[in-house]
Scaffold this motif. Structure first.
Motif, PDB file in Angstrom:
ATOM      1  N   ARG A 151     -21.994 -37.431 -25.164  1.00 37.03           N
ATOM      2  CA  ARG A 151     -22.798 -37.214 -26.367  1.00 37.03           C
ATOM      3  C   ARG A 151     -24.066 -38.048 -26.276  1.00 37.03           C
ATOM      4  NH1 ARG A 151     -19.309 -37.628 -31.750  1.00 37.03           N
ATOM      5  NH2 ARG A 151     -21.221 -36.640 -32.521  1.00 37.03           N
ATOM      6  N   GLU A 169     -27.281 -42.826 -12.239  1.00 41.75           N
ATOM      7  CA  GLU A 169     -26.081 -42.929 -11.410  1.00 41.75           C
ATOM      8  C   GLU A 169     -25.646 -44.385 -11.257  1.00 41.75           C
ATOM      9  OE1 GLU A 169     -24.205 -40.619 -10.417  1.00 41.75           O
ATOM     10  OE2 GLU A 169     -25.351 -38.767 -10.216  1.00 41.75           O
ATOM     11  N   ARG A 188     -32.664 -40.190 -11.969  1.00 45.23           N
ATOM     12  CA  ARG A 188     -31.289 -39.867 -11.557  1.00 45.23           C
ATOM     13  C   ARG A 188     -30.648 -41.048 -10.827  1.00 45.23           C
ATOM     14  NH1 ARG A 188     -28.263 -35.072 -11.080  1.00 45.23           N
ATOM     15  NH2 ARG A 188     -26.156 -35.707 -10.470  1.00 45.23           N
ATOM     16  N   GLN A 218     -31.600 -35.296 -19.295  1.00 46.00           N
ATOM     17  CA  GLN A 218     -31.063 -34.272 -18.399  1.00 46.00           C
ATOM     18  C   GLN A 218     -30.257 -34.880 -17.263  1.00 46.00           C
ATOM     19  OE1 GLN A 218     -31.027 -31.086 -19.008  1.00 46.00           O
ATOM     20  NE2 GLN A 218     -29.922 -30.611 -17.115  1.00 46.00           N
ATOM     21  N   ARG A 232     -26.899 -35.870 -18.595  1.00 42.97           N
ATOM     22  CA  ARG A 232     -26.043 -34.698 -18.817  1.00 42.97           C
ATOM     23  C   ARG A 232     -25.509 -34.140 -17.500  1.00 42.97           C
ATOM     24  NH1 ARG A 232     -30.053 -33.261 -22.871  1.00 42.97           N
ATOM     25  NH2 ARG A 232     -29.149 -33.477 -24.971  1.00 42.97           N
ATOM     26  N   GLU A 233     -26.348 -34.152 -16.466  1.00 44.27           N
ATOM     27  CA  GLU A 233     -25.916 -33.637 -15.170  1.00 44.27           C
ATOM     28  C   GLU A 233     -24.887 -34.546 -14.510  1.00 44.27           C
ATOM     29  OE1 GLU A 233     -29.563 -33.255 -13.077  1.00 44.27           O
ATOM     30  OE2 GLU A 233     -30.093 -31.323 -13.985  1.00 44.27           O
ATOM     31  N   SER A 234     -24.893 -35.810 -14.886  1.00 45.29           N
ATOM     32  CA  SER A 234     -23.944 -36.770 -14.320  1.00 45.29           C
ATOM     33  C   SER A 234     -22.666 -36.864 -15.149  1.00 45.29           C
ATOM     34  CB  SER A 234     -24.584 -38.160 -14.217  1.00 45.29           C
ATOM     35  OG  SER A 234     -25.770 -38.120 -13.450  1.00 45.29           O
ATOM     36  N   CYS A 235     -22.797 -36.660 -16.458  1.00 48.12           N
ATOM     37  CA  CYS A 235     -21.650 -36.706 -17.387  1.00 48.12           C
ATOM     38  C   CYS A 235     -21.734 -35.489 -18.293  1.00 48.12           C
ATOM     39  CB  CYS A 235     -21.657 -37.985 -18.207  1.00 48.12           C
ATOM     40  SG  CYS A 235     -21.622 -39.503 -17.263  1.00 48.12           S
ATOM     41  N   ARG A 236     -21.072 -34.420 -17.923  1.00 48.80           N
ATOM     42  CA  ARG A 236     -21.256 -33.130 -18.590  1.00 48.80           C
ATOM     43  C   ARG A 236     -20.938 -33.148 -20.082  1.00 48.80           C
ATOM     44  NH1 ARG A 236     -18.012 -28.827 -15.189  1.00 48.80           N
ATOM     45  NH2 ARG A 236     -16.471 -30.517 -15.278  1.00 48.80           N
ATOM     46  N   SER A 237     -19.954 -33.927 -20.489  1.00 47.52           N
ATOM     47  CA  SER A 237     -19.520 -33.884 -21.880  1.00 47.52           C
ATOM     48  C   SER A 237     -20.012 -35.060 -22.717  1.00 47.52           C
ATOM     49  CB  SER A 237     -17.989 -33.826 -21.946  1.00 47.52           C
ATOM     50  OG  SER A 237     -17.414 -34.974 -21.341  1.00 47.52           O
TER      51      SER A 237
END
Length: 235
Positions: free
Chosen positions: A129, A75, A71, A119, A122-127
């Motif tokens: 690809r 970030e 993470r 994961q 995805r948790e840092s950039c929800r959308s």
């Protein structure tokens, strides 16, 4: 007595260790122009690196610590993405001069160990690809071979966060970059996110792709190559 693994990668790479506390510096190996950045080292990161290297650590603690380190890298990697100025109005009616990331970014994980980093992205950039590339060694030639690749159709227009936790020899990453280039992605738009790199791996990557940016937490001749098996419980 067992050999001791130190943080630096030998005399040639002492500048890497010395520069870790300046996140704005670009660190170069030898005469290479490949851009290598190390996240700012502190006691928290050193502790996570220690746990990941410990052969006696439980899998649950290993995964927990690996996820935390991943993470942090993700970030920090977001700071390397292109952005533009963006003014918003606050609830009190004041204008705030901020920024927003430009559209057109994506992640690509190198299966299987690279999937451990999905994961956190995805948790840092929800959308965002995320594509996948499966690369394994050919049994006859022992060379890296692509077995599967699923990438966004417009990936040639995107900045790619390539995810692979351990850069050892560099051969697997080279093959993944070959796939990206075949799909129209230029080196300047590839950012390799990894946890540990070796001087050998960086030199291998730099000699072939000098304009790729690499972000990691440590450069060391000895890296935890057991990462993938330990993380997914196949060790």
């Amino acid at each position: 007595m067992p050999s001791t693994v130190k943080a630096s990668g030998g005399d040639k790479y002492n500048n890497v260790t010395m520069s870790q506390n300046d996140r704005d510096d670009e660190i170069f190996t030898g005469e290479s122009s490949s851009k290598v950045k190390l996240v700012t080292t502190n006691d928290q990161i050193r502790r996570l690196q220690t746990i990941i290297r410990d052969k006696n650590v439980s899998r649950s603690e290993f995964v927990f610590s690996a996820d935390r380190l991943i993470r942090l890298v993700i970030e920090e990697g977001l700071n390397l993405l292109p952005f533009s100025e963006h003014i918003v109005t606050t609830p009190s009616g004041h204008e705030y001069d901020g920024i927003k990331f430009n559209k057109g970014n994506c992640g690509v994980s190198i299966i299987r160990s690279g999937e451990a980093m999905e994961q956190a992205l995805r948790e840092s950039c929800r959308s965002i690809r995320i594509g996948k590339i499966l690369i394994q060694s050919d049994e006859e030639t022992d060379k890296a071979k692509v077995y599967y690749a699923k990438l966004p159709k417009d990936i040639s227009k995107r900045t790619v966060l390539l995810m692979y936790p351990i850069l050892s020899s560099g051969n697997t990453v080279l093959k993944a970059i070959e796939v990206l280039r075949e799909h129209g992605v230029i080196d300047e738009k590839i950012i390799l996110l990894t946890l540990f790199v070796t001087p050998e791996g960086i030199d291998t990557l730099s000699s072939a792709h000098s304009k790729i940016t690499v972000l990691s937490t440590e450069m060391n001749p000895v890296v935890p190559v057991h990462f993938g098996k330990k993380y997914f419980g196949t060790d």
